[in-house]
Design a protein around this motif. Sequence first.
Motif, PDB file in Angstrom:
ATOM      1  N   MET A   1       0.805  -1.226   0.000  1.00 30.62           N
ATOM      2  CA  MET A   1       0.000   0.000   0.000  1.00 30.62           C
ATOM      3  C   MET A   1       0.838   1.277   0.000  1.00 30.62           C
ATOM      4  N   TRP A   2       2.047   1.212   0.565  1.00 28.37           N
ATOM      5  CA  TRP A   2       2.836   2.430   0.746  1.00 28.37           C
ATOM      6  C   TRP A   2       4.211   2.269   0.110  1.00 28.37           C
ATOM      7  N   GLN A   3       4.695   3.353  -0.447  1.00 23.98           N
ATOM      8  CA  GLN A   3       6.016   3.345  -1.040  1.00 23.98           C
ATOM      9  C   GLN A   3       7.082   3.285   0.054  1.00 23.98           C
ATOM     10  N   PRO A   4       8.194   2.581  -0.208  1.00 31.12           N
ATOM     11  CA  PRO A   4       9.236   2.481   0.824  1.00 31.12           C
ATOM     12  C   PRO A   4       9.890   3.830   1.093  1.00 31.12           C
ATOM     13  N   HIS A   5      10.085   4.104   2.372  1.00 32.10           N
ATOM     14  CA  HIS A   5      10.728   5.340   2.822  1.00 32.10           C
ATOM     15  C   HIS A   5       9.962   6.584   2.364  1.00 32.10           C
ATOM     16  N   SER A   6       8.632   6.459   2.223  1.00 35.12           N
ATOM     17  CA  SER A   6       7.828   7.590   1.788  1.00 35.12           C
ATOM     18  C   SER A   6       6.391   7.387   2.263  1.00 35.12           C
ATOM     19  N   PRO A   7       5.720   8.463   2.697  1.00 27.84           N
ATOM     20  CA  PRO A   7       4.322   8.320   3.111  1.00 27.84           C
ATOM     21  C   PRO A   7       3.342   8.267   1.943  1.00 27.84           C
ATOM     22  N   ALA A   8       3.850   8.331   0.723  1.00 28.06           N
ATOM     23  CA  ALA A   8       2.959   8.332  -0.444  1.00 28.06           C
ATOM     24  C   ALA A   8       2.474   6.909  -0.728  1.00 28.06           C
ATOM     25  N   PRO A   9       1.192   6.758  -1.090  1.00 24.94           N
ATOM     26  CA  PRO A   9       0.697   5.421  -1.410  1.00 24.94           C
ATOM     27  C   PRO A   9       1.185   4.942  -2.777  1.00 24.94           C
ATOM     28  N   THR A  10       1.260   3.640  -2.917  1.00 23.53           N
ATOM     29  CA  THR A  10       1.574   3.047  -4.214  1.00 23.53           C
ATOM     30  C   THR A  10       0.355   3.116  -5.124  1.00 23.53           C
ATOM     31  N   MET A  11       0.491   2.548  -6.318  1.00 22.81           N
ATOM     32  CA  MET A  11      -0.661   2.515  -7.215  1.00 22.81           C
ATOM     33  C   MET A  11      -1.809   1.722  -6.603  1.00 22.81           C
ATOM     34  N   GLU A  12      -1.477   0.620  -5.948  1.00 29.34           N
ATOM     35  CA  GLU A  12      -2.516  -0.160  -5.273  1.00 29.34           C
ATOM     36  C   GLU A  12      -3.115   0.618  -4.103  1.00 29.34           C
ATOM     37  N   GLY A  13      -2.247   1.360  -3.396  1.00 25.65           N
ATOM     38  CA  GLY A  13      -2.745   2.168  -2.295  1.00 25.65           C
ATOM     39  C   GLY A  13      -3.677   3.276  -2.763  1.00 25.65           C
ATOM     40  N   GLN A  14      -3.339   3.888  -3.892  1.00 25.92           N
ATOM     41  CA  GLN A  14      -4.227   4.904  -4.451  1.00 25.92           C
ATOM     42  C   GLN A  14      -5.560   4.298  -4.880  1.00 25.92           C
ATOM     43  N   TYR A  15      -5.508   3.071  -5.347  1.00 30.84           N
ATOM     44  CA  TYR A  15      -6.733   2.368  -5.733  1.00 30.84           C
ATOM     45  C   TYR A  15      -7.675   2.212  -4.546  1.00 30.84           C
ATOM     46  N   VAL A  16      -7.073   2.036  -3.348  1.00 27.03           N
ATOM     47  CA  VAL A  16      -7.879   1.898  -2.130  1.00 27.03           C
ATOM     48  C   VAL A  16      -8.327   3.259  -1.613  1.00 27.03           C
TER      49      VAL A  16
END
Length: 199
Positions: free
Chosen positions: A155-170
């Motif tokens: 859900m989250w990018q490593p070393h970053s609070p930004a969500p991944t593509m899957e996290g954005q999907y959620v």
Amino acid sequence: MSSSTVEPTLPPPDRTTPDRTTPEPPPREAHLARPPHHAPAARRPWSRLADLAGLVDAHALVLLRATVGIVFVGFGVLKLFPSASPAEQLAVDAATKMTLGLVPETVLLLSLAALETAIGIGLVVGRRLLRPALVAFFLHMGGVFSTLVILPDAMWQPHSPAPTMEGQYVVKNVVLVAVCLVVAANEWGRRPRPRRRTA
């Protein structure tokens, strides 16, 4: 002896008095107050937009729940076909963790497909199906947002609070939650109809 009669002569007509047989010109104020001929045509597009806005406002709740229902039916039907849904593996991984791996993946996927399709149909149809569909929707959304915690690597990018593509999907599901909150507030906020007394 001849007598001559003199006809009386009438005075010439007074030009200062208006002639009643001829129409009077309209007053200047009335002429100025009359709208120009092109005014209705200029306002016609705006009136059509106003009519459309009024129609949307009158059916806003139906439009909201129907669109969310169509989205759910579409996502649910996609899960019935292998690899057709981009969120298929994510949903299976999250459901597997929630059930501690006791339920086979195929059963989980078919159950999710049936649940989302049923929620969508309930939202579209409304009436007696609306309240059960809303309850199932909020329970389902609770499971969806729990993936942000139980699957942090996905859900989250490593070393970053930004969500991944899957996290954005959620995360984008907050829009659907807000829509169904409005629909639920209207549904449960209505006063029940008084029952007719039977003799």
